[in-house]
Design a protein around this motif. Sequence first.
Motif, PDB file in Angstrom:
ATOM      1  N   GLY A  70      27.258  50.142  46.013  1.00  0.00           N
ATOM      2  CA  GLY A  70      26.613  49.073  44.897  1.00  0.00           C
ATOM      3  C   GLY A  70      27.179  49.359  43.848  1.00  0.00           C
ATOM      4  N   LEU A  71      28.031  50.115  43.378  1.00  0.00           N
ATOM      5  CA  LEU A  71      28.721  50.278  41.918  1.00  0.00           C
ATOM      6  C   LEU A  71      29.393  49.037  41.673  1.00  0.00           C
ATOM      7  N   GLU A  72      29.553  48.966  40.230  1.00  0.00           N
ATOM      8  CA  GLU A  72      30.380  47.931  39.746  1.00  0.00           C
ATOM      9  C   GLU A  72      31.207  48.151  38.531  1.00  0.00           C
ATOM     10  N   GLY A  73      32.209  47.696  38.059  1.00  0.00           N
ATOM     11  CA  GLY A  73      32.899  47.861  37.073  1.00  0.00           C
ATOM     12  C   GLY A  73      33.985  48.994  37.041  1.00  0.00           C
ATOM     13  N   LYS A  74      34.018  49.871  36.115  1.00  0.00           N
ATOM     14  CA  LYS A  74      34.875  50.878  36.373  1.00  0.00           C
ATOM     15  C   LYS A  74      34.343  52.060  37.263  1.00  0.00           C
ATOM     16  N   ASP A  75      33.246  52.319  37.363  1.00  0.00           N
ATOM     17  CA  ASP A  75      32.762  53.151  38.415  1.00  0.00           C
ATOM     18  C   ASP A  75      33.280  52.616  39.839  1.00  0.00           C
ATOM     19  N   GLU A  77      35.942  50.702  40.552  1.00  0.00           N
ATOM     20  CA  GLU A  77      37.132  50.847  40.491  1.00  0.00           C
ATOM     21  C   GLU A  77      37.709  52.532  40.823  1.00  0.00           C
ATOM     22  N   LYS A  78      36.798  53.439  40.102  1.00  0.00           N
ATOM     23  CA  LYS A  78      37.374  54.836  40.489  1.00  0.00           C
ATOM     24  C   LYS A  78      36.642  55.164  41.947  1.00  0.00           C
ATOM     25  N   LEU A  79      35.786  54.588  42.309  1.00  0.00           N
ATOM     26  CA  LEU A  79      35.410  54.992  43.603  1.00  0.00           C
ATOM     27  C   LEU A  79      36.172  54.477  44.827  1.00  0.00           C
ATOM     28  N   ALA A  80      36.689  53.222  44.502  1.00  0.00           N
ATOM     29  CA  ALA A  80      37.742  52.635  45.448  1.00  0.00           C
ATOM     30  C   ALA A  80      38.983  53.111  45.493  1.00  0.00           C
TER      31      ALA A  80
END
Length: 184
Positions: A70-75, A77-80
């Motif tokens: 459920g993360l969004e934004g930079k977090d 992107e980092k997880l992806a």
Amino acid sequence: MADHSALDAVLRRRSHSSVTADAPTHEELLPLVAAAATVADHSALRPWRLIELRGAARERLGAAFVEASGLEGKDAEKLAAKPLRASLLIAVVARTVPSFKVPAWEQEAVASGVAHTLSLLLDDAGWGVMWRTGGHTRAAAVHRMHGLGDDEHLLGWLYVGGRIPDKEKPRKPIDAEPLISVLD
């Protein structure tokens, strides 16, 4: 493979959190998987399977991580980007086979044994390997992305790539005495 004992191979093994983009081919993996498949397996159920993830499959895994979190934004992107740390990921899947003799926990232990043995074999063949786990192994989005059945669950992924020599560190010796007891 080098000419040395199994003890030498086990003592030399390290987790490689950073690897190069090199990776073994599918054909190079086959004899290693065949050897790993010889782990002790009560009733020869083969309660496991492996899934190779390369290229876009790693990107889809990253998207599944983000969906699950459920993360969004930079977090997000980092997880992806986490599955992109190695050009080959090997998903370790435990599958429960109906058996009155072999309980589910024992079947999962076999799958874990295959994963560890495969990591040793990959290390011995000169590859950098790290077994990564975490909460996403049980996430529905990640389950779907791998096409797992109802009787299957992920134990994690072996991240595999070329070794980075500068990152090789000697392992501290382990004192086995407190780890084993004797019954009289």
